[in-house]
Write a protein that holds these residues in place. Structure first.
Motif, mmCIF file in Angstrom:
data_model
loop_
_atom_site.group_PDB
_atom_site.id
_atom_site.type_symbol
_atom_site.label_atom_id
_atom_site.label_comp_id
_atom_site.label_asym_id
_atom_site.label_seq_id
_atom_site.Cartn_x
_atom_site.Cartn_y
_atom_site.Cartn_z
ATOM 1 N N GLU A 69 0.857 -1.179 0.000
ATOM 2 C CA GLU A 69 0.000 0.000 0.000
ATOM 3 C C GLU A 69 0.897 1.234 0.000
ATOM 4 O OE1 GLU A 69 -4.033 1.387 0.044
ATOM 5 O OE2 GLU A 69 -3.362 -0.686 0.200
ATOM 6 N N TYR A 120 -2.828 4.288 -3.382
ATOM 7 C CA TYR A 120 -3.063 3.152 -4.273
ATOM 8 C C TYR A 120 -2.240 1.971 -3.786
ATOM 9 C CZ TYR A 120 1.425 4.747 -6.191
ATOM 10 O OH TYR A 120 2.732 5.138 -6.336
ATOM 11 N N GLN A 135 0.020 -1.523 -5.195
ATOM 12 C CA GLN A 135 0.708 -2.045 -6.360
ATOM 13 C C GLN A 135 1.494 -3.286 -5.967
ATOM 14 O OE1 GLN A 135 3.523 1.325 -7.106
ATOM 15 N NE2 GLN A 135 5.105 -0.197 -6.704
#
Length: 345
Positions: free
Chosen positions: A211, A223, A225
């Motif tokens: 995060e 966001y 990833q």
């Protein structure tokens, strides 16, 4: 969920009791156990008061002592202290020069400290500094702007040192407002926070996810990833900080790499090493460093990187003696690997 506790409702009170007992030469409970204060107050010195929800220890109670805070008010886990706690801390620690409140930019903290300041304004001189160093929150749809995160430690240290040196309330307020333009932080997490009251993680990540831009209350970040290697993660954080700072008038800085509670120390130093190289390659000399677990989010696996630009005044304030449970040195000595322990009354 596995926790060393008797119950979620009593966890904060029992933890604070243990903290005060362990450090009773430096700190004590204030009236009604509403706050933790320095055992020995300095007459005529501006009192520095901060606080917030439990779960971020050693911030704030761990920074109560010589050269930092005079009092810290602690709410329940991730819950702001109430105005009565702040009012009691002001009444007990104001020795005649007024009080400076250091507040992280979260709605509950700002509201409750503000209510306390308004309530006592006829009896005490009060100023407030709002800490808002989180670059990740700038891009979010957040009405109140940036969050106050690990940079709060730096603000508390420098303002505490200035107060110890005799700075008056107006001078401390001006310095605090200036510091807000010089400190930037960004954090990442590999797991959410397990909150004792709910026994659930605040967010869940897949084994290969991280995060980005996470807050210190377990809020989801900007966001998520796929997890990357340390070089890539550090580069992402440092580039975001540099981009947010834009043009700056200093070529030296303090670099703080802070663990959120569940990150091993070797990983923090690894990220520090990469971040230092990246910042110095951009023309910013790292003059002072701090690596460790200071501003936590219970058991979150994650970390944040903070860059604080330094001038001669703030460098001197950082180096000034400090004696708290979590931060202590007599003087900074770059030729002697950092700091020396101090025993001050």
């Amino acid at each position: 969920m596995k926790k060393f506790m008797n119950g979620a409702a009593s966890m904060v009170a029992e933890s604070l009791e243990g903290f005060v007992s362990a450090h009773d030469s430096m700190v004590m409970f204030g009236a009604g156990r509403k706050f933790v204060r320095r055992r020995h107050l300095a007459p005529g010195k501006v009192a520095i008061i901060s606080g917030g929800g439990a779960g971020h220890e050693p911030m704030h109670v761990g920074f109560v002592g010589h050269g930092m805070l005079d009092a810290a008010c602690t709410g329940h886990i991730f819950t702001s202290p109430n105005p009565d706690q702040v009012i009691a801390a002001i009444a007990e620690t104001d020795t005649g020069a007024g009080c400076l409140l250091i507040v992280k930019n979260y709605d509950g903290d700002v509201m409750n400290f503000e209510m306390a300041a308004e309530t006592v304004s006829g009896r005490h001189r009060i100023e407030t500094v709002i800490v808002s160093d989180d670059v990740a929150a700038q891009g979010a749809a957040r009405r109140t702007g940036r969050r106050g995160v690990a940079g709060t430690l730096i603000v508390e240290k420098m303002l505490g040192a200035a107060a110890e040196a005799g700075s008056d309330l107006a001078g401390l307020k001006a310095l605090g407002d200036r510091l807000s333009t010089q400190i930037r932080t960004m954090g990442v997490a590999l797991s959410g926070v397990t909150v004792p009251d709910t026994a659930r993680a605040t967010f869940t990540l897949e084994p290969d996810e991280m995060e980005v831009g996470v807050g210190i209350h377990g809020e989801p970040g900007l966001y998520r990833q796929k997890i990357a290697d340390a070089d890539t993660i550090a580069s992402m954080i440092c580039n975001a900080i540099l981009a947010d700072m834009g043009q700056h008038n200093s070529d030296q800085a303090l670099l703080l790499v802070n663990g959120f509670g569940g990150t091993p120390t070797p990983e923090l130093y690894l990220i520090y090493n990469v971040a230092r190289r990246l910042f110095e390659a951009s023309g910013i000399r790292i003059a002072r460093s701090l690596v460790g677990t200071y501003v936590t989010s219970l058991d979150m696996a994650g970390l944040s990187v903070t860059l604080s630009l330094l001038d001669e005044e703030t460098l001197h304030l950082w180096d000034a003696p400090v004696l708290t449970a979590a931060l202590r040195w007599l003087r900074h000595d770059p030729t002697n690997f950092g700091t020396e322990d101090v025993h001050l009354s």
